[in-house]
Design a protein around this motif. Structure first.
Motif, mmCIF file in Angstrom:
data_model
loop_
_atom_site.group_PDB
_atom_site.id
_atom_site.type_symbol
_atom_site.label_atom_id
_atom_site.label_comp_id
_atom_site.label_asym_id
_atom_site.label_seq_id
_atom_site.Cartn_x
_atom_site.Cartn_y
_atom_site.Cartn_z
ATOM 1 N N PHE A 470 0.854 -1.113 0.029
ATOM 2 C CA PHE A 470 -0.106 -0.097 -0.046
ATOM 3 C C PHE A 470 0.789 1.028 0.077
ATOM 4 O O PHE A 470 0.769 2.202 -0.683
ATOM 5 C CB PHE A 470 -0.953 -0.017 1.129
ATOM 6 C CG PHE A 470 -2.105 -0.899 1.086
ATOM 7 C CD1 PHE A 470 -2.996 -0.824 -0.078
ATOM 8 C CD2 PHE A 470 -2.244 -1.869 1.966
ATOM 9 C CE1 PHE A 470 -3.963 -1.600 0.108
ATOM 10 C CE2 PHE A 470 -3.688 -2.527 1.915
ATOM 11 C CZ PHE A 470 -4.235 -2.449 1.095
ATOM 12 N N SER A 471 1.961 1.461 0.739
ATOM 13 C CA SER A 471 2.893 2.542 0.903
ATOM 14 C C SER A 471 3.468 2.427 -0.360
ATOM 15 O O SER A 471 3.853 4.014 -0.565
ATOM 16 C CB SER A 471 3.863 2.365 2.018
ATOM 17 O OG SER A 471 4.422 1.316 1.988
ATOM 18 N N ALA A 472 3.488 1.789 -1.019
ATOM 19 C CA ALA A 472 4.279 1.863 -2.500
ATOM 20 C C ALA A 472 3.229 2.261 -3.529
ATOM 21 O O ALA A 472 3.703 2.158 -4.731
ATOM 22 C CB ALA A 472 5.108 0.708 -2.955
ATOM 23 N N GLY A 473 2.132 2.579 -3.148
ATOM 24 C CA GLY A 473 1.079 3.141 -4.084
ATOM 25 C C GLY A 473 0.525 1.777 -4.980
ATOM 26 O O GLY A 473 0.131 2.011 -5.909
ATOM 27 N N GLY A 474 0.534 0.805 -4.345
ATOM 28 C CA GLY A 474 -0.214 -0.500 -4.854
ATOM 29 C C GLY A 474 -1.622 -0.621 -5.024
ATOM 30 O O GLY A 474 -1.917 -1.241 -5.787
ATOM 31 N N PRO A 484 -4.328 2.804 3.052
ATOM 32 C CA PRO A 484 -4.689 3.794 4.034
ATOM 33 C C PRO A 484 -5.184 5.193 3.771
ATOM 34 O O PRO A 484 -5.712 5.808 4.703
ATOM 35 C CB PRO A 484 -2.756 4.000 4.180
ATOM 36 C CG PRO A 484 -2.291 3.619 3.038
ATOM 37 C CD PRO A 484 -3.139 2.378 2.676
ATOM 38 N N LEU A 485 -5.326 5.159 2.631
ATOM 39 C CA LEU A 485 -6.078 6.378 2.122
ATOM 40 C C LEU A 485 -7.610 6.245 2.451
ATOM 41 O O LEU A 485 -8.299 7.293 2.720
ATOM 42 C CB LEU A 485 -5.990 6.733 0.735
ATOM 43 C CG LEU A 485 -4.477 7.101 0.288
ATOM 44 C CD1 LEU A 485 -4.413 7.226 -1.065
ATOM 45 C CD2 LEU A 485 -4.143 8.524 1.074
ATOM 46 N N ARG A 486 -7.981 5.114 2.969
ATOM 47 C CA ARG A 486 -9.613 4.916 3.237
ATOM 48 C C ARG A 486 -9.585 4.613 4.679
ATOM 49 O O ARG A 486 -10.523 4.173 5.266
ATOM 50 C CB ARG A 486 -9.975 3.570 2.511
ATOM 51 C CG ARG A 486 -9.920 3.937 0.950
ATOM 52 C CD ARG A 486 -10.762 2.829 0.277
ATOM 53 N NE ARG A 486 -12.157 2.399 0.590
ATOM 54 C CZ ARG A 486 -12.962 1.498 0.257
ATOM 55 N NH1 ARG A 486 -12.342 0.879 -0.811
ATOM 56 N NH2 ARG A 486 -14.180 1.316 0.401
ATOM 57 N N LYS A 496 -1.695 8.706 6.589
ATOM 58 C CA LYS A 496 -0.893 9.517 5.552
ATOM 59 C C LYS A 496 -0.297 8.346 4.465
ATOM 60 O O LYS A 496 0.101 7.383 4.308
ATOM 61 C CB LYS A 496 0.600 9.830 6.213
ATOM 62 C CG LYS A 496 0.512 11.115 7.292
ATOM 63 C CD LYS A 496 1.628 11.869 7.311
ATOM 64 C CE LYS A 496 1.163 13.072 8.250
ATOM 65 N NZ LYS A 496 0.540 12.849 9.462
ATOM 66 N N ASN A 497 -0.678 9.066 3.026
ATOM 67 C CA ASN A 497 0.115 8.543 2.021
ATOM 68 C C ASN A 497 1.413 8.151 1.831
ATOM 69 O O ASN A 497 2.291 8.969 2.598
ATOM 70 C CB ASN A 497 -0.436 9.255 0.552
ATOM 71 C CG ASN A 497 -0.300 8.383 -0.562
ATOM 72 O OD1 ASN A 497 -0.274 7.052 -0.517
ATOM 73 N ND2 ASN A 497 -0.499 9.066 -1.634
ATOM 74 N N GLY A 498 1.698 6.781 1.635
ATOM 75 C CA GLY A 498 3.198 6.582 1.430
ATOM 76 C C GLY A 498 3.719 5.921 2.754
ATOM 77 O O GLY A 498 4.873 5.522 2.733
#
Ligand code: NAG
Ligand code: NAG
Ligand code: NAG
Ligand code: NAG
Ligand code: NAG
Length: 669
Positions: A470-474, A484-486, A496-498
């Protein structure tokens, strides 16, 4: 990784009993193939004709074991803390190792071992279901039971007074079989058993059978709730009022051929003993078959929807339904509403289609806002009734706007007090819980930004990997629930994104086992992308001291979140209807925090479960709600004692309207 999984069967060798060498061996599954009603013995003959393939055994065990690495309650369930210390004592990983080391000749025996082991968790989120065996045939006896008091208030088991009425309507094509099967003078006299007092079941006191069933029925921590599952009850579903026959009269596996009952019929004084056969009816979710090969290919191998899939794979439409949905205890959710988080029980019996007899159905007019399993009525000039047989239905939007309009209808009809009936509610949309609570109780610290429990996720090694994906924009399109953005952290702000929100995690010791849980997650409703359909009113619609919730203890998942937060935060009173008088009644169970099935980009990770080869499901709960009374422990293991335990009587049993009037009289007026 996928939590709902299945796959290909290498058909195990069949073994036949060759009684007559001149006949060709009969395929035992052809005997029941294409039939609607058969005997449990013939179903078992089919089920036990398949040898256990070691490849299947290894696959199922690997999937279950790796999936359970995410099950948040696993270590707690080894020895539950009080008040559930006598109720839950299952070391499932040790049990699975034992099953792995045991030689099972038959696939069916292996299935029974797995099913029993997971059910001993008494957690309706975490059961193993294999569609090859479970609810292929549903096994019935035409004698639903209930628990009624005698003149002195002692409780006795009775055949339900409405038994004949219910079963003759539901089983018109089988009732003659039972009539003819009754012995001697009872032949054709099935109706005369309705209402009879039951002195013994298979020669034992009835509660021996009730407790033997409670030991294997699973679903709920509390003994009282599992005892209640033995008896008949009602539930409001999408199409109307249904009748649950109870675990005595309906079983998901062909365990018993017959039952011996010693009864005293109504208006008689002497005991009589009769034997009544169970009959097996083809299950509503079974794919029709006519022999072993077609049973196996249609029902026992993975299908589209068994295993997780890559939602980013181009051109791959989602399957109509995933296998897990067939076993969720809620109305079917339409495709367009499936992105909304649900929190719901799994069970190996499909939803009841048996109807509550018309004279027991409430006659009150539904008010605007009534939709499917959620119905709104006025009982009298000031008492509003909300029936919530589920917290979900086909359309999320209709369900949510129904809650809003239904509550406004009650208010404008002059309602100043509320009764909410959640009997047999297995959960549903998580945000429906929060919305309903917020509209009733108004804006306050317990409802803003949301009325749910904070929670933590169990973090094993694969979960940390997931956090890294997720943190790698998957998940750029934010399709996944655990993006995490949800999600929000303890401060109710979006994560936080990333950042890898699953690393670091917090180590704890549970029952002597090292375990690890995530940071606190909070606000999730309304989700940024999916606001509530109508902003909740600025003021409370009802005084929560005048809100009473009615159920039978069988309220789980999203339903539990609703009752726990309404009860412990707002002082709403809870009534459990039914149950043995000397057994404590918990108003809900299987609180959990979120049970999910989803896919991420870790399919080939060595810790990820492989695709299942069979059409099965292993449920889990990944997050646990943080306790209200004791925030140091999950809410799952805290007390939810009813304020009133209302024993059933002849007038009240399976009669919602009579129950509402009685509870109003005792608790509200
Ligand atoms: C089952 O036992 C076999 C043999 O010991 C082992 O290789 C396998 O990993 C075990 N399966 C699981 C899921 O633990
Ligand atoms: C039992 O007796 C009562 C009182 O005489 C009567 O009203 C009722 O119909 C009888 N019930 C049955 C099932 O015989
Ligand atoms: C089983 O049913 C299928 C579909 O109806 C049919 O094509 C097939 O011939 C049947 N097989 C047997 C053995 O009756
Ligand atoms: C309820 O309302 C009806 C119709 O408005 C009225 O006739 C009746 O007296 C009211 N009952 C009570 C108990 O207020
Ligand atoms: C989150 O970060 C990724 C890069 O890692 C970026 O592609 C994406 O647009 C960001 N999303 C939001 C909503 O900021």
């Amino acid at each position: 990784m996928a939590f709902a999984l299945r796959s290909i069967i290498a058909l195990g060798g069949l073994h036949f009993a060759l009684s007559n060498p001149i006949q060709t061996p009969k395929d035992p599954c052809a005997v029941i193939g294409g039939q609607t009603w058969v005997s449990p013995k013939d179903v078992r003959a089919c089920y036990t004709s398949v040898r256990l393939d070691p490849i299947i055994k290894a696959n199922i065990l690997e999937v279950i074991t790796k999936t359970l690495a995410f099950h948040a309650s696993l270590n707690y369930q080894i020895q539950a803390p009080p008040p559930y210390n006598d109720d839950v004592q299952e070391d499932l990983m040790t049990d699975l190792a034992r099953i792995n080391a045991t030689d099972y000749a038959l696939e069916y025996d292996f299935h029974l071992a797995l099913s029993r082991a997971t059910k001993r968790l008494n957690d309706g989120h975490a059961v193993w279901v294999n569609a090859c065996y479970v609810s292929m045939f549903v096994n019935f006896i035409p004698l639903p039971l209930n628990l009624l008091p005698d003149d002195r208030g002692n409780q006795d088991v009775h055949i339900a007074h409405e038994a004949f009425e219910v079963v003759s309507a539901e089983f018109p094509d089988q009732i003659d079989f039972w009539q003819d099967a009754l012995p001697g003078n009872f032949r054709g006299q099935l109706e005369s058993l309705s209402g009879a007092k039951v002195l013994a079941i298979n020669g034992r006191p009835p509660f021996d059978e009730v407790n033997a069933n409670a030991a294997i029925s699973g679903g709920y921590q509390a003994l009282g709730t599992r005892q209640n599952a033995f008896f008949s009850s009602y539930r409001r579903l999408s199409e109307g009022w249904t009748y649950l026959l109870g675990d005595f009269a309906q079983k998901s596996l062909p365990l018993d051929d017959q039952v011996e009952l010693t009864v005293i019929r109504v208006n008689r004084t002497s005991p009589e003993t009769i034997t009544v056969p169970y009959r097996s009816r083809i299950g509503p979710t079974a794919t029709p078959f006519n022999d072993t090969a077609s049973w196996r290919s249609g029902n026992c191998v993975a299908k589209p929807g068994t295993n997780g899939r890559n939602i980013y794979a181009p051109g791959e439409p989602p399957p109509e339904t995933s296998s897990v949905e067939s076993f969720e205890q809620q109305p079917a959710i339409g495709q367009a509403s499936k992105m909304h988080a649900v929190h719901v029980m799994l069970h190996d019996t499909p939803l009841s289609t048996v109807l509550l007899p018309e004279h027991l159905q409430p006659t009150l007019t539904p008010l605007p806002g009534s939709y499917g399993a959620a119905q709104f009525h006025m009982l009298d000039n000031k008492t509003g009734i909300i029936v919530l047989g589920s917290l979900s239905d086909k359309s999320y939007d209709n369900f949510m706007s129904g809650l809003y309009h239904g509550l406004l209808s009650l208010k404008s009809a002059g309602g100043t007090q509320l009764l909410i009936d959640v009997t047999n509610n297995g959960g549903g949309f998580v945000c429906a819980t929060s919305y309903l609570h917020r509209i009733i109780a108004g804006p306050k610290s317990t409802t803003e930004p949301q009325a749910l429990l904070d929670k933590r996720i169990r973090v094993g090694p694969l979960a940390k990997e997931l956090g890294r994906v997720f943190s790698a924009g998957g998940d750029p399109a934010m399709l996944m629930l655990f993006n995490p953005l949800r999600l929000s952290g303890a401060d109710s702000q979006p994560l936080k994104n990333g950042t890898n929100w699953l690393d670091p995690s917090f180590d704890v010791i549970v029952n002597g086992r090292p375990d690890s849980f995530s940071q606190v997650l909070s606000k999730e409703c309304p989700l940024g992308n999916y606001p509530y359909p109508f902003p909740p009113p600025d003021e409370a619609l009802f005084d929560t001291k005048k809100v009473v919730i009615i159920g039978n203890g069988k309220c789980a998942s999203a339903c539990s979140l609703f009752l726990v937060t309404m009860g412990k935060h707002e002082g709403v009173r809870n009534v459990v209807v039914g149950g043995k008088k000397d057994v404590k009644q918990q108003y809900c169970g299987a609180v959990g925090g979120q049970a999910s099935h989803f896919t991420a980009k870790l399919k080939n990770h060595p810790l990820a479960p492989p695709d299942l080869l069979v059409d099965g499901v292993q449920g889990i709960v990944w997050r646990l709600g943080i306790g209200i009374d004791n925030p140091g422990e999950p809410e799952e293991w805290q007390d939810h004692l009813a304020d009133l335990n209302l024993p059933l009587t002849r007038e009240l049993v399976n009669n919602p309207l009579a129950i509402w009037k009685e509870v109003t009289r005792r608790m509200l007026n």
